[in-house]
Motif scaffolding. Structure first.
Motif, PDB file in Angstrom:
ATOM      1  N   TRP A 228      44.245  41.803  41.724  1.00  0.00           N
ATOM      2  CA  TRP A 228      43.813  40.439  42.035  1.00  0.00           C
ATOM      3  C   TRP A 228      42.286  40.346  42.094  1.00  0.00           C
ATOM      4  O   TRP A 228      41.697  39.326  41.721  1.00  0.00           O
ATOM      5  CB  TRP A 228      44.428  39.938  43.351  1.00  0.00           C
ATOM      6  CG  TRP A 228      44.085  40.763  44.562  1.00  0.00           C
ATOM      7  CD1 TRP A 228      44.812  41.785  45.103  1.00  0.00           C
ATOM      8  CD2 TRP A 228      42.906  40.628  45.381  1.00  0.00           C
ATOM      9  NE1 TRP A 228      44.165  42.306  46.207  1.00  0.00           N
ATOM     10  CE2 TRP A 228      43.001  41.605  46.398  1.00  0.00           C
ATOM     11  CE3 TRP A 228      41.809  39.780  45.355  1.00  0.00           C
ATOM     12  CZ2 TRP A 228      42.025  41.762  47.385  1.00  0.00           C
ATOM     13  CZ3 TRP A 228      40.827  39.930  46.337  1.00  0.00           C
ATOM     14  CH2 TRP A 228      40.943  40.918  47.337  1.00  0.00           C
TER      15      TRP A 228
ATOM     16  N   GLU B  21      37.764  32.817  43.641  1.00  0.00           N
ATOM     17  CA  GLU B  21      38.956  32.286  44.318  1.00  0.00           C
ATOM     18  C   GLU B  21      40.018  31.867  43.311  1.00  0.00           C
ATOM     19  O   GLU B  21      41.201  32.183  43.456  1.00  0.00           O
ATOM     20  CB  GLU B  21      38.586  31.076  45.185  1.00  0.00           C
ATOM     21  CG  GLU B  21      37.855  31.407  46.455  1.00  0.00           C
ATOM     22  CD  GLU B  21      37.564  30.156  47.268  1.00  0.00           C
ATOM     23  OE1 GLU B  21      38.365  29.197  47.196  1.00  0.00           O
ATOM     24  OE2 GLU B  21      36.531  30.124  47.958  1.00  0.00           O
TER      25      GLU B  21
ATOM     26  N   ALA C 142      41.443  34.948  41.433  1.00  0.00           N
ATOM     27  CA  ALA C 142      42.234  35.812  42.309  1.00  0.00           C
ATOM     28  C   ALA C 142      43.534  35.153  42.757  1.00  0.00           C
ATOM     29  O   ALA C 142      44.401  35.819  43.324  1.00  0.00           O
ATOM     30  CB  ALA C 142      41.409  36.217  43.527  1.00  0.00           C
TER      31      ALA C 142
ATOM     32  N   GLY D 235      42.918  32.092  48.350  1.00  0.00           N
ATOM     33  CA  GLY D 235      42.037  32.707  49.327  1.00  0.00           C
ATOM     34  C   GLY D 235      40.832  31.843  49.610  1.00  0.00           C
ATOM     35  O   GLY D 235      40.670  30.752  49.054  1.00  0.00           O
TER      36      GLY D 235
ATOM     37  N   TYR E 248      35.699  37.561  52.165  1.00  0.00           N
ATOM     38  CA  TYR E 248      36.784  36.852  51.494  1.00  0.00           C
ATOM     39  C   TYR E 248      38.103  37.143  52.188  1.00  0.00           C
ATOM     40  O   TYR E 248      38.406  38.296  52.507  1.00  0.00           O
ATOM     41  CB  TYR E 248      36.858  37.287  50.031  1.00  0.00           C
ATOM     42  CG  TYR E 248      37.995  36.728  49.222  1.00  0.00           C
ATOM     43  CD1 TYR E 248      37.988  35.398  48.805  1.00  0.00           C
ATOM     44  CD2 TYR E 248      39.075  37.525  48.860  1.00  0.00           C
ATOM     45  CE1 TYR E 248      39.015  34.888  48.036  1.00  0.00           C
ATOM     46  CE2 TYR E 248      40.107  37.026  48.088  1.00  0.00           C
ATOM     47  CZ  TYR E 248      40.070  35.708  47.686  1.00  0.00           C
ATOM     48  OH  TYR E 248      41.095  35.204  46.924  1.00  0.00           O
TER      49      TYR E 248
ATOM     50  N   ARG F  37      42.132  36.731  51.657  1.00  0.00           N
ATOM     51  CA  ARG F  37      43.122  36.453  50.628  1.00  0.00           C
ATOM     52  C   ARG F  37      44.415  35.958  51.268  1.00  0.00           C
ATOM     53  O   ARG F  37      44.927  36.583  52.193  1.00  0.00           O
ATOM     54  CB  ARG F  37      43.399  37.724  49.801  1.00  0.00           C
ATOM     55  CG  ARG F  37      44.287  37.461  48.595  1.00  0.00           C
ATOM     56  CD  ARG F  37      44.242  38.640  47.653  1.00  0.00           C
ATOM     57  NE  ARG F  37      45.013  38.367  46.445  1.00  0.00           N
ATOM     58  CZ  ARG F  37      46.258  38.813  46.252  1.00  0.00           C
ATOM     59  NH1 ARG F  37      46.840  39.559  47.155  1.00  0.00           N
ATOM     60  NH2 ARG F  37      46.908  38.505  45.140  1.00  0.00           N
TER      61      ARG F  37
END
Length: 242
Positions: free
Chosen positions: A172, A224, A227, A230, A240, A242
């Motif tokens: 991710w 964001e 991925a 998050g 960050y 998630r």
């Protein structure tokens, strides 16, 4: 189209046609700006038709921009230490939404006349940059091609160059960095590093310039999206979740 697709489709355009933006698209942009201003404390504004004077003439745009009549002005309070980063994050969100509508865009930091911008700026606010907005011909102009070639000569960094990590990157995280690679930045410099240490993700600017935080905000949004969700805290060295 969704935001992930918009990241792949978006390209910076510097020559615009006289075609007006449809009322339905204007309404959608105004609604989005109102929502994001409320969430961020910014004072972003959509300027239509009358905005051309900020780009009129070679001296104002250095010949880089042609036909710009519409733009989004990115304005925030001087006392907000996260103002520039917010402008990057929310401004790029508007860019991707405009791309989804079939509109062309371009981040503009200096190639325009601030004093000619037709927007409302309070005494405690500052206009940091604008996003050109409108319709472009499918075929890129000669000047656009020259600019694109110049930017390509500054090759985008690899994921390895953009990261600092002590262990193998999760899938991710890699997907987030693939989106970061496509994020627009001033002069295509990508002045940031994403870290993966102790099973935690963070990002920091690698240049000591205030305006770099606009690029950091843009990159954080791209991460964001890539991925798959998050959120980030604000500030240099932000973490960050998630």
């Amino acid at each position: 189209m969704n935001c992930k697709v918009a990241i792949d489709v978006r390209v910076s355009r510097r020559k615009y046609t006289a075609k007006e933006i449809e009322k339905s698209k204007v309404a959608a942009l105004l609604d989005a700006i109102k929502t994001y201003n409320r969430k961020s404390g910014l004072h972003m504004q959509l300027v239509l038709k009358t905005g051309g004077s900020a780009f009129d003439g070679f001296k104002k745009s250095y010949g880089f921009f042609v036909g710009v009549k519409n733009y989004i002005a990115l304005i925030g309070k001087r006392g907000d230490e996260n103002r520039l980063e917010k402008e990057g994050w929310y401004g790029e969100k508007l860019v991707l939404e405009a791309t989804d509508m079939g509109l062309s865009t371009c981040w503009v930091g200096t190639s325009y006349d601030k004093s000619s911008c037709n927007c409302n700026i309070a005494a405690d606010e500052v206009l940091d940059c604008v996003i050109a907005l409108g319709y472009s011909d499918k075929k890129h102009s000669l000047k656009e091609r020259l600019m694109e070639n110049m930017m390509k000569s500054r090759s985008r960094k690899t994921i390895e160059q953009l990261t600092d990590h002590e262990a193998e990157l999760p899938d991710w995280f890699v997907r987030g960095m693939e989106a970061v690679q496509k994020a627009p930045t001033a002069r295509n410099l990508q002045p940031f590093v994403f870290e993966w240490k102790n099973n935690a993700a963070s990002v920091r600017a690698c240049k000591d310039e205030e305006r770099v935080m606009i690029d950091v905000g843009i990159a954080k949004l791209h991460f964001e999206i890539g991925a798959g969700g998050g959120s980030w805290t604000w500030g240099n060295g932000a973490r960050y979740t998630r």
